[in-house]
Design an enzyme around this catalytic site. Structure first.
Site, mmCIF file in Angstrom:
data_model
loop_
_atom_site.group_PDB
_atom_site.id
_atom_site.type_symbol
_atom_site.label_atom_id
_atom_site.label_comp_id
_atom_site.label_asym_id
_atom_site.label_seq_id
_atom_site.Cartn_x
_atom_site.Cartn_y
_atom_site.Cartn_z
ATOM 1 N N LYS A 1 -10.464 -78.090 15.564
ATOM 2 C CA LYS A 1 -10.373 -78.860 14.307
ATOM 3 C C LYS A 1 -9.950 -77.971 13.137
ATOM 4 O O LYS A 1 -9.262 -78.421 12.234
ATOM 5 C CB LYS A 1 -11.703 -79.567 14.008
ATOM 6 C CG LYS A 1 -11.941 -80.750 14.928
ATOM 7 C CD LYS A 1 -12.893 -81.757 14.320
ATOM 8 C CE LYS A 1 -13.033 -82.968 15.221
ATOM 9 N NZ LYS A 1 -14.049 -83.919 14.775
ATOM 10 N N LYS B 1 -6.030 -84.484 25.757
ATOM 11 C CA LYS B 1 -7.145 -85.414 25.950
ATOM 12 C C LYS B 1 -6.864 -86.684 25.140
ATOM 13 O O LYS B 1 -6.327 -86.595 24.028
ATOM 14 C CB LYS B 1 -8.398 -84.697 25.412
ATOM 15 C CG LYS B 1 -9.681 -85.421 25.576
ATOM 16 C CD LYS B 1 -10.766 -84.722 24.769
ATOM 17 C CE LYS B 1 -10.714 -85.123 23.316
ATOM 18 N NZ LYS B 1 -11.860 -84.753 22.508
ATOM 19 N N LYS C 1 -8.408 -90.206 19.209
ATOM 20 C CA LYS C 1 -8.048 -91.083 18.092
ATOM 21 C C LYS C 1 -7.057 -90.406 17.157
ATOM 22 O O LYS C 1 -6.250 -91.052 16.523
ATOM 23 C CB LYS C 1 -9.289 -91.434 17.272
ATOM 24 C CG LYS C 1 -10.369 -92.097 18.064
ATOM 25 C CD LYS C 1 -11.601 -92.318 17.211
ATOM 26 C CE LYS C 1 -12.825 -92.338 18.086
ATOM 27 N NZ LYS C 1 -14.050 -92.647 17.400
HETATM 28 P P1 AMP Z 1 -15.786 -89.588 19.446
HETATM 29 O O1 AMP Z 1 -14.914 -90.788 19.362
HETATM 30 O O2 AMP Z 1 -15.049 -88.291 19.366
HETATM 31 O O3 AMP Z 1 -16.970 -89.683 18.556
HETATM 32 O O4 AMP Z 1 -16.347 -89.612 20.949
HETATM 33 C C1 AMP Z 1 -17.287 -90.564 21.402
HETATM 34 C C2 AMP Z 1 -17.625 -90.282 22.858
HETATM 35 O O5 AMP Z 1 -16.464 -90.460 23.684
HETATM 36 C C3 AMP Z 1 -18.085 -88.838 23.096
HETATM 37 O O6 AMP Z 1 -19.164 -88.865 24.040
HETATM 38 C C4 AMP Z 1 -16.893 -88.158 23.676
HETATM 39 O O7 AMP Z 1 -17.233 -87.078 24.516
HETATM 40 C C5 AMP Z 1 -16.236 -89.287 24.479
HETATM 41 N N1 AMP Z 1 -14.782 -89.094 24.607
HETATM 42 C C6 AMP Z 1 -13.875 -89.028 23.588
HETATM 43 N N2 AMP Z 1 -12.635 -88.841 24.070
HETATM 44 C C7 AMP Z 1 -12.737 -88.795 25.431
HETATM 45 C C8 AMP Z 1 -11.793 -88.625 26.504
HETATM 46 N N3 AMP Z 1 -10.497 -88.501 26.271
HETATM 47 N N4 AMP Z 1 -12.266 -88.631 27.785
HETATM 48 C C9 AMP Z 1 -13.592 -88.789 28.020
HETATM 49 N N5 AMP Z 1 -14.524 -88.941 27.061
HETATM 50 C C10 AMP Z 1 -14.125 -88.956 25.774
#
Ligand code: AMP
Ligand code: TRP
Length: 335
Positions: free
Chosen positions: A112, A192, A195
């Site tokens: 980040k 990966k 968003k």
């Molecule tokens: P975030 O949207 O970054 O707050 O992520 C919310 C949850 O989704 C967290 O537990 C992340 O580890 C999981 N997550 C986000 N992106 C991925 C991805 N590409 N593959 C698997 N898990 C994900």
């Protein structure tokens, strides 16, 4: 007594199938065996610039889509992090026992900081401390997350150990729970699914829009022509089949790819059909909830009330352990 589980999701845009397969689907399967608390972590989100005008909408959006994806408010607690002020209070205390060196090692911070060179703020650096406070405030033992968060949960365990060693045994050491899809790659097949990169399929996208994205998604790049055999293990579309398609369709995709019996578009059409089948009920439920946002607001308010009570109790215990509470002294009488 059920064990307690905590997880969080940032209100920073669309909820995508990486979030769904890596986290939310797992959360839904854990609703009954655990006492589940889920938080929309808005204080985490503001470690990178957000538009204040759209924040309330984004928070409600993420809450709505998560409820639609299966976080049944009757079977779990859902709340917004900033509505329980003890999160930042406990985070401060954890700041005083977390070595800088540990934070410097966090790969999410390094990534980040590279993405937001113009705004490498202290909050971005100490982000995992707030995350540890989120978990520990409720003494949660289980933390279902995607692979990208494992390093943060390891640090949470270290913080728990350090706190307990210095002040007495208050916190259980939290353990991450990974799903069967801990790291979903984006449609670019390089990064990966995320968003912040436009490489995702959202949970509430229309079938037409899903097809627009899937039809141009990267496959095995060595398969240049329809007549070339491909390697399914090197193809992100094949990996997605494993999460949406039947065993027969997964075999059909692998075999057809290896023998050039099917083209990438045939393979994508089958995946598209299955993704649409799984996401349609979620999209429909979300659309109904978008018409009834007051219900979602009420769910979040009730969630915050329950969490406030638990958080208050933990902070009282923590302050006593650290020696931050003055107890009334017996009044001395003159003789
Ligand atoms: P975030 O949207 O970054 O707050 O992520 C919310 C949850 O989704 C967290 O537990 C992340 O580890 C999981 N997550 C986000 N992106 C991925 C991805 N590409 N593959 C698997 N898990 C994900
Ligand atoms: N950092 C997590 C993410 O980006 C979100 C999060 C915040 C979280 N607090 C948490 C996850 C506590 C698990 C437990 O995905």
């Amino acid at each position: 007594m059920k064990k307690r589980l905590f997880s969080g999701i940032q209100p920073t845009g669309e909820v995508h199938i990486g979030n769904y397969l890596g986290a939310i689907k797992n959360w839904v399967s854990l609703l009954d065996p655990y006492d589940c608390i889920f938080s929309i972590v808005d204080y985490h989100a503001i470690t990178v610039p957000q538009d204040p005008k759209s924040m309330p909408k984004q928070i409600l959006h993420v809450a709505t889509v998560n409820i639609a994806a299966g976080l049944d408010p009757q079977r779990c607690t859902l709340f917004v992090q900033s509505q329980v002020c003890e999160h930042t209070e406990l985070a401060w205390i954890f700041h005083t026992i977390t070595p800088m060196g540990h934070l410097e090692r966090m790969t999410q911070f390094k990534d980040k900081a590279k993405q937001h060179r113009e705004n490498v703020n202290a909050g971005l650096f100490s982000y995992p401390i707030l995350q540890a406070a989120d978990i520990m405030l409720y003494k949660a033992e289980a933390v279902p997350v995607g692979e990208d968060q494992v390093q943060h949960i390891e640090l949470s365990r270290e913080i728990a150990r350090k706190f307990n060693a210095r002040y007495g045994n208050i916190f259980p050491e939290p353990q991450e729970l990974l799903s069967t899809a801990p790291r979903i790659m984006g449609l670019d097949a390089k990064n990966k699914m995320s968003k912040s990169l436009n490489n995702y399929i959202s949970l509430i996208e229309s079938p037409e829009d899903i097809w627009k994205k899937l039809s141009v998604a990267v496959t095995d790049e060595n398969r240049k022509r329809r007549s070339d055999p491909g390697d399914p293990d090197k193809c992100n579309i094949y990996h997605l089949h494993k999460h949406f398609s039947s065993p027969e369709e997964i075999d059909w995709s692998a075999h057809g790819c290896r023998t050039a019996g099917i083209g990438c578009l045939d393979c994508k059409r089958c995946l598209w059909k299955n993704i649409v089948k799984e996401l349609t009920p979620i999209r429909e439920k979300a659309m109904a909830l978008f018409e009834n946002q007051n219900y979602v607001i009420e769910v979040l308010q009730k969630g915050a009330e329950r969490c406030q009570e638990m958080a208050r109790q933990t902070m009282q215990e923590v302050k006593e352990a650290i020696g931050l509470q003055l107890t009334p002294q017996p009044v001395k009488t003159k003789v």
